[in-house]
Design a protein around this motif. Structure first.
Motif, PDB file in Angstrom:
ATOM      1  N   THR A  31       4.263   0.038   7.503  1.00 56.41           N
ATOM      2  CA  THR A  31       5.103   0.633   8.545  1.00 56.41           C
ATOM      3  C   THR A  31       5.342   2.115   8.271  1.00 56.41           C
ATOM      4  O   THR A  31       5.217   2.959   9.169  1.00 56.41           O
ATOM      5  N   ALA A  32       5.681   2.447   7.038  1.00 52.73           N
ATOM      6  CA  ALA A  32       5.946   3.841   6.679  1.00 52.73           C
ATOM      7  C   ALA A  32       4.673   4.688   6.767  1.00 52.73           C
ATOM      8  O   ALA A  32       4.698   5.826   7.253  1.00 52.73           O
ATOM      9  N   ILE A  33       3.557   4.124   6.294  1.00 51.26           N
ATOM     10  CA  ILE A  33       2.289   4.856   6.361  1.00 51.26           C
ATOM     11  C   ILE A  33       1.901   5.122   7.803  1.00 51.26           C
ATOM     12  O   ILE A  33       1.506   6.244   8.179  1.00 51.26           O
ATOM     13  N   ALA A  34       2.027   4.109   8.654  1.00 45.28           N
ATOM     14  CA  ALA A  34       1.671   4.272  10.066  1.00 45.28           C
ATOM     15  C   ALA A  34       2.547   5.323  10.738  1.00 45.28           C
ATOM     16  O   ALA A  34       2.066   6.121  11.559  1.00 45.28           O
ATOM     17  N   ALA A  35       3.829   5.357  10.399  1.00 46.73           N
ATOM     18  CA  ALA A  35       4.734   6.345  11.003  1.00 46.73           C
ATOM     19  C   ALA A  35       4.290   7.763  10.651  1.00 46.73           C
ATOM     20  O   ALA A  35       4.290   8.655  11.519  1.00 46.73           O
ATOM     21  N   PHE A  36       3.902   7.992   9.396  1.00 53.39           N
ATOM     22  CA  PHE A  36       3.443   9.326   9.020  1.00 53.39           C
ATOM     23  C   PHE A  36       2.137   9.673   9.739  1.00 53.39           C
ATOM     24  O   PHE A  36       1.985  10.790  10.272  1.00 53.39           O
ATOM     25  N   ALA A  64       0.828  -1.209   0.000  1.00 44.00           N
ATOM     26  CA  ALA A  64       0.000   0.000   0.000  1.00 44.00           C
ATOM     27  C   ALA A  64       0.860   1.256   0.000  1.00 44.00           C
ATOM     28  O   ALA A  64       2.015   1.234   0.431  1.00 44.00           O
ATOM     29  N   TRP A  65       0.267   2.357  -0.483  1.00 43.61           N
ATOM     30  CA  TRP A  65       0.981   3.633  -0.493  1.00 43.61           C
ATOM     31  C   TRP A  65       0.075   4.743   0.035  1.00 43.61           C
ATOM     32  O   TRP A  65      -1.159   4.659   0.003  1.00 43.61           O
ATOM     33  N   LEU A  66       0.720   5.787   0.523  1.00 42.07           N
ATOM     34  CA  LEU A  66       0.069   7.032   0.882  1.00 42.07           C
ATOM     35  C   LEU A  66       0.780   8.145   0.118  1.00 42.07           C
ATOM     36  O   LEU A  66       1.986   8.341   0.266  1.00 42.07           O
ATOM     37  N   GLU A 121       5.872  10.492  -0.487  1.00 40.51           N
ATOM     38  CA  GLU A 121       5.095   9.258  -0.592  1.00 40.51           C
ATOM     39  C   GLU A 121       5.606   8.263   0.436  1.00 40.51           C
ATOM     40  O   GLU A 121       6.817   8.156   0.659  1.00 40.51           O
ATOM     41  N   TYR A 122       4.664   7.533   1.033  1.00 40.84           N
ATOM     42  CA  TYR A 122       5.008   6.516   2.024  1.00 40.84           C
ATOM     43  C   TYR A 122       4.474   5.181   1.530  1.00 40.84           C
ATOM     44  O   TYR A 122       3.285   5.045   1.223  1.00 40.84           O
ATOM     45  N   HIS A 123       5.374   4.195   1.450  1.00 37.58           N
ATOM     46  CA  HIS A 123       5.033   2.892   0.892  1.00 37.58           C
ATOM     47  C   HIS A 123       5.210   1.818   1.948  1.00 37.58           C
ATOM     48  O   HIS A 123       6.245   1.750   2.620  1.00 37.58           O
ATOM     49  N   GLY A 124       4.170   0.971   2.068  1.00 36.17           N
ATOM     50  CA  GLY A 124       4.194  -0.088   3.068  1.00 36.17           C
ATOM     51  C   GLY A 124       3.531   0.370   4.353  1.00 36.17           C
ATOM     52  O   GLY A 124       3.537   1.564   4.701  1.00 36.17           O
TER      53      GLY A 124
END
Length: 342
Positions: free
Chosen positions: A263-268, A248-250, A258-261
């Motif tokens: 873990t990265a999305i949750a951190a943002f 998934a991406w944001l 852009e945040y991918h995955g």
């Protein structure tokens, strides 16, 4: 743009010995094509704002070129030729008009990557409702729904403009090579080459095939969208993560981050929630690019909505969250799907 009352134009039928078979007021001719031409310009430009500007240029050019129209093609093909070339001219003369990059009011985590289509904007489904429900031509490769999805439009933006135009004319609208060639002022052989390169590049940009999204308005879609809205507005990030696919991406156009995955999305999202403290987002359901969407703003804010969120679904999961930071966009959207989030 409409012509003055009483100005004559031409019949919408096919050519008959190159002669005019009827005269019709220009302002009676154009409404039949205005919305599909706007959608065509949007596909090529990726920006609704730019598409609206180029549509006006197209209609003005058509009005001025009436005397030179000899019915060697249908009115529809003639208008698509003008619109396509106006889009290509705009890209050549103005380039991509990059909107100002918004600055987050907090320190975000390092992005997974920087997006390359910051001018991308969503397309309201309320405008799609006015596009004639005509079947694409026999050469079309993409279904109507697939050819308006946000990921498809974004992928088109990564192609050289003439390749993108050839692909839209042939694989989306279904024009054969011989009909597309004069629209691009070239030969059928040249269009075939553009098309082959575009298909290869588009497949590379779009990645692997995915599970079909739920049918629009289906119980499965409503359930998934409701779960997202509830988790997003309550900052229940753990629940939101369970809704995401592994890849998934944001994305947040026009910001390049852009945040991918998961873990990265949750951190943002956690960094955003920490900055907002107890202030939460308010979502109002709508649709964009044939996909579920929301206008959004901080709950209790008196200002207009700050932007639009578009969800990309695959199977029973979220593959993409595209959060557009542009307060000019929500005015194009109507919150007419209140039952979707219920």
């Amino acid at each position: 743009m409409m012509s003055p009352s009483g100005v004559t134009s031409y019949d919408t039928g096919e050519p008959q010995n190159g002669t005019v078979v009827a005269e019709i007021a220009f302002d009676e001719l154009i409404p039949a094509y205005r919305h599909e031409l706007l959608l065509h310009c949007y596909r090529l430009l990726g920006s609704l704002t730019d598409a609206e500007d180029v549509l006006q240029e197209t209609l003005l050019a058509a009005w001025r070129g009436l005397d030179g129209f000899q019915h060697r093609a249908s009115v529809r093909s003639w208008l698509y030729r003008i619109a396509t070339n106006r889009c290509l001219n705009a890209l050549r003369d103005r380039g991509r008009r990059i909107p100002p990059e918004p600055r987050p009011p907090f320190q975000p985590p390092e992005p997974s990557r920087h997006g390359d289509v910051p001018w991308l904007q969503p397309y309201p489904d309320t405008l799609l409702e006015h596009v004639p429900d005509a079947e694409p031509g026999p050469e079309a490769r993409y279904a109507t729904r697939e050819a308006i999805e946000l990921a498809f439009v974004a992928a088109l933006q990564r192609l050289p403009p003439r390749q993108a135009a050839a692909l839209v004319l042939c694989d989306v609208l279904g024009y054969p090579l011989g009909a597309a060639a004069p629209m691009l002022d070239t030969t059928p052989t040249a269009v075939k080459g553009l098309l082959q390169r575009a298909r290869t590049a588009l497949g590379r940009h779009r990645g692997d095939a995915r599970a079909e999204p739920p049918a629009p308005g289906s119980a499965q879609e409503r359930h998934l969208v409701h779960r997202f809205a509830e988790a997003f507005t309550t900052d229940d990030i753990d629940t939101l993560v369970t809704l995401l696919t592994d890849d998934a991406w944001l994305a947040m156009p026009p910001a390049p981050h852009e945040y991918h995955g998961a873990t990265a999305i949750a951190a943002f999202l956690r960094a955003s929630a920490a900055w907002r403290a107890d202030r939460r987002f308010e979502l109002r359901p709508t649709r964009a690019n044939g996909q579920p969407a929301f206008t959004w703003r901080l709950a209790g804010a008196v200002e207009p909505p700050a932007g639009v969120i578009v969800l990309t679904l695959t199977g029973d999961r979220l593959r993409g969250i595209t959060r557009f930071h542009d307060d000019r966009l929500p005015r194009h959207f109507e919150s007419s799907l209140a039952d979707q989030a219920s």
